[in-house]
Design a protein around this motif. Structure first.
Motif, PDB file in Angstrom:
ATOM      1  N   GLY A 214       0.841  -1.191   0.000  1.00  0.00           N
ATOM      2  CA  GLY A 214       0.000   0.000   0.000  1.00  0.00           C
ATOM      3  C   GLY A 214       0.871   1.234   0.000  1.00  0.00           C
ATOM      4  N   PRO A 215       0.326   2.386   0.429  1.00  0.00           N
ATOM      5  CA  PRO A 215       1.081   3.637   0.352  1.00  0.00           C
ATOM      6  C   PRO A 215       2.274   3.639   1.293  1.00  0.00           C
ATOM      7  CG  PRO A 215      -0.935   3.939   1.611  1.00  0.00           C
ATOM      8  CD  PRO A 215      -1.020   2.578   0.997  1.00  0.00           C
ATOM      9  N   ASP A 216       3.320   4.343   0.877  1.00  0.00           N
ATOM     10  CA  ASP A 216       4.454   4.514   1.772  1.00  0.00           C
ATOM     11  C   ASP A 216       4.095   5.551   2.842  1.00  0.00           C
ATOM     12  OD1 ASP A 216       4.665   6.957   0.436  1.00  0.00           O
ATOM     13  OD2 ASP A 216       6.334   6.292  -0.811  1.00  0.00           O
ATOM     14  N   SER A 217       4.983   5.723   3.798  1.00  0.00           N
ATOM     15  CA  SER A 217       4.645   6.560   4.949  1.00  0.00           C
ATOM     16  C   SER A 217       4.413   8.017   4.549  1.00  0.00           C
ATOM     17  CB  SER A 217       5.756   6.468   5.998  1.00  0.00           C
ATOM     18  OG  SER A 217       7.015   6.820   5.460  1.00  0.00           O
ATOM     19  N   ALA A 218       5.200   8.527   3.590  1.00  0.00           N
ATOM     20  CA  ALA A 218       5.025   9.922   3.172  1.00  0.00           C
ATOM     21  C   ALA A 218       3.682  10.135   2.495  1.00  0.00           C
ATOM     22  CB  ALA A 218       6.165  10.332   2.242  1.00  0.00           C
ATOM     23  N   THR A 219       3.276   9.201   1.648  1.00  0.00           N
ATOM     24  CA  THR A 219       1.978   9.312   0.966  1.00  0.00           C
ATOM     25  C   THR A 219       0.845   9.194   1.962  1.00  0.00           C
ATOM     26  OG1 THR A 219       2.936   8.348  -1.036  1.00  0.00           O
ATOM     27  CG2 THR A 219       0.539   8.332  -0.848  1.00  0.00           C
ATOM     28  N   PHE A 220       0.963   8.275   2.909  1.00  0.00           N
ATOM     29  CA  PHE A 220      -0.074   8.108   3.933  1.00  0.00           C
ATOM     30  C   PHE A 220      -0.243   9.386   4.744  1.00  0.00           C
ATOM     31  CE2 PHE A 220      -1.419   7.097   8.236  1.00  0.00           C
ATOM     32  CZ  PHE A 220      -2.558   6.330   8.012  1.00  0.00           C
ATOM     33  N   SER A 221       0.879   9.983   5.160  1.00  0.00           N
ATOM     34  CA  SER A 221       0.813  11.193   5.967  1.00  0.00           C
ATOM     35  C   SER A 221       0.195  12.352   5.190  1.00  0.00           C
ATOM     36  CB  SER A 221       2.226  11.566   6.433  1.00  0.00           C
ATOM     37  OG  SER A 221       2.205  12.773   7.155  1.00  0.00           O
ATOM     38  N   LYS A 222       0.608  12.532   3.947  1.00  0.00           N
ATOM     39  CA  LYS A 222       0.080  13.627   3.132  1.00  0.00           C
ATOM     40  C   LYS A 222      -1.416  13.481   2.912  1.00  0.00           C
ATOM     41  CE  LYS A 222       0.514  15.720  -1.468  1.00  0.00           C
ATOM     42  NZ  LYS A 222       1.224  15.659  -2.780  1.00  0.00           N
ATOM     43  N   ALA A 223      -1.835  12.273   2.542  1.00  0.00           N
ATOM     44  CA  ALA A 223      -3.249  12.055   2.236  1.00  0.00           C
ATOM     45  C   ALA A 223      -4.113  12.103   3.488  1.00  0.00           C
ATOM     46  CB  ALA A 223      -3.416  10.712   1.534  1.00  0.00           C
ATOM     47  N   SER A 224      -3.570  11.678   4.619  1.00  0.00           N
ATOM     48  CA  SER A 224      -4.334  11.674   5.864  1.00  0.00           C
ATOM     49  C   SER A 224      -4.612  13.086   6.362  1.00  0.00           C
ATOM     50  CB  SER A 224      -3.582  10.893   6.940  1.00  0.00           C
ATOM     51  OG  SER A 224      -3.442   9.542   6.575  1.00  0.00           O
ATOM     52  N   ASN A 225      -3.823  14.032   5.925  1.00  0.00           N
ATOM     53  CA  ASN A 225      -3.993  15.425   6.369  1.00  0.00           C
ATOM     54  C   ASN A 225      -4.499  16.338   5.255  1.00  0.00           C
ATOM     55  OD1 ASN A 225      -2.829  15.393   9.219  1.00  0.00           O
ATOM     56  ND2 ASN A 225      -1.194  14.387   8.059  1.00  0.00           N
ATOM     57  N   ALA A 226      -4.953  15.737   4.159  1.00  0.00           N
ATOM     58  CA  ALA A 226      -5.460  16.535   3.037  1.00  0.00           C
ATOM     59  C   ALA A 226      -6.776  17.209   3.407  1.00  0.00           C
ATOM     60  CB  ALA A 226      -5.643  15.646   1.816  1.00  0.00           C
ATOM     61  N   ASP A 227      -7.062  18.310   2.745  1.00  0.00           N
ATOM     62  CA  ASP A 227      -8.317  19.036   2.935  1.00  0.00           C
ATOM     63  C   ASP A 227      -9.427  18.278   2.211  1.00  0.00           C
ATOM     64  OD1 ASP A 227     -10.452  20.753   3.081  1.00  0.00           O
ATOM     65  OD2 ASP A 227      -9.398  22.482   2.222  1.00  0.00           O
TER      66      ASP A 227
END
Length: 433
Positions: A368-381
């Protein structure tokens, strides 16, 4: 060369002639073919297969294909193999950097093929072979056909011109070409170098997936597939004919070009498709759709719903999920998944997966997503529409485990620390609900 003309449609019975009157008419089929041509039938399936699966074409050519000397073994493609290893396969996740395009030795499309993974065997008419190619010269007077498999070619860098028995197809990155079993062809490079992916499908032929509840429109539309019009070479020059048969390579010499079909009609023909024409279905209210909704072509197996191979893409699209889990999901799957990146960035990885690269996630191996992608998407507007732009990734998905070859596992392009892509994922659990 002038701009090419193509015939449109998928699965049609086509008819085309390079010389007016070369194609005999059914009501008045002559004892002798026009222009002194020979009639030859090319059958891509069993004769009595159902009408919707039957693949065959009538070719009207200057010389019959039977006019050839005996074949002898060839070592023309030493890294193109049908052996995927014995015994258990590692459940680890793997990712590779792109193959370099040759700089010094002259390597054509066939010589530059390297087998990376696969399953099954061509003798059983089941399974697949996944190959990478890198080339820097055209095939010139070398012609090839594959008796083992239907081939799906996915260019990643460099345009290619396929001169086939049935006509000419030109493809560029973000287009694909499918070459049926037995069709003779050669590849010319339209740029200084070329690189990409080639899938051998040993099983039933590729076809459009059923649309089910989607209805009559969407995904890849039949009208966007292009098949060549008749074209021929009348060259009285020495040509090498290479055959791939039962996993081996064989060579013979002809005194003429075998690309001499003046007219043809039928359903067994090469075709191309522009992936940018794919009609991605959305938007999504919540959660994520299965990747099946991005299937371009599928080759079914004897198990309903479990394909010998699915070819899916991840094109530019809108992710319009609101108040939901926005990152690409983590998952484990019963299928083997081999991915490649043609262009841009892949939305599930922040870095490391680059154009020309590839990855392999086998059945039940978590990914699945790497940690950077997970963090970015989890905090998206979540109030804003999420556009996935400037990308084109694809996946070969098989119902069986995909076995990487020893060549792939020993390659300098193997990313030895791919697991680190997930190492930044932290425990976020808070027990205060």
């Amino acid at each position: 060369m002038t701009a090419l003309t193509y015939q449109s449609g998928f699965g049609n019975s086509f008819s085309t002639e390079a010389l007016a009157g070369a194609l005999p008419q059914a009501r008045n089929s002559p004892q002798k073919c026009p222009y002194g041509l020979y009639a030859e039938q090319l059958s891509g399936t069993a004769f009595t297969l159902s009408r919707d699966e039957n693949k065959r074409s009538w070719l009207y050519r200057i010389r019959p294909a039977a006019l050839q000397p005996a074949f002898t073994p060839s070592n023309v493609a030493p890294l193109w193999t049908h052996e995927f290893g014995r015994g258990p396969v590692s459940p680890n996740r793997f990712r590779w950097n792109p193959l370099p395009i040759p700089e010094f030795a002259s390597i054509d499309f066939i010589q530059g093929m390297q087998t990376w993974a696969g399953n099954g065997h061509c003798d059983d008419h089941s399974g697949i072979s996944i190959n990478l190619y890198a080339a820097n010269v055209s095939m010139d007077r070398r012609v090839f056909y594959n008796a083992d498999a239907e081939m799906l070619i996915v260019p990643q860098e460099g345009r290619l011109r396929f001169l086939t028995e049935l006509g000419i197809l030109e493809v560029e990155p973000q287009e694909i070409i499918v070459m049926p079993r037995g069709i003779r062809f050669k590849v010319e490079l339209m740029d200084s170098g070329a690189r990409g992916y080639l899938l051998e499908n040993y099983g039933r032929s590729l076809r459009l997936p059923e649309l089910g509840p989607i209805g009559s429109n969407g995904l890849a539309n039949a009208r966007d597939f292009k098949t060549p019009v008749a074209w021929f070479e009348e060259k009285e020059e020495t040509h090498e004919l290479i055959a791939k048969f039962t996993g081996g390579f064989w060579t013979t010499t002809l005194g003429h070009s075998p690309l001499d079909v003046v007219a043809w009609h039928g359903t067994h023909a090469p075709y191309k498709y522009d992936l940018r024409n794919f009609n991605a279905i959305g938007s999504i209210s919540y959660d994520h759709p299965d990747p099946c909704i991005f299937t371009v072509l599928t080759a079914p197996s004897e198990i309903t719903g479990a394909a010998n191979i699915d070819f899916a893409i991840f094109p530019p699209r809108v992710l319009a999920m609101e108040n939901t889990f926005r990152p690409p999901w983590f998952h484990r799957n019963v299928a083997g998944e081999f991915m490649g990146l043609i262009h841009g960035l892949y939305d599930a990885k922040a870095d490391g997966f680059i154009p020309g690269g590839s990855s392999l996630h086998n059945p039940m191996s978590p990914h699945g997503p790497d940690s950077a992608t997970f963090s970015k998407a989890s905090n998206a507007d979540l109030s804003q529409v999420d556009y996935v732009r400037s990308t084109m990734a694809f996946m070969f998905e098989s119902r069986r485990a995909i076995r990487p070859t020893s060549l792939a596992m020993q390659s300098d392009s193997l990313q030895r620390h791919y697991d680190d892509a997930w190492s930044g994922l932290q425990k976020n659990f808070v027990n205060d609900l």
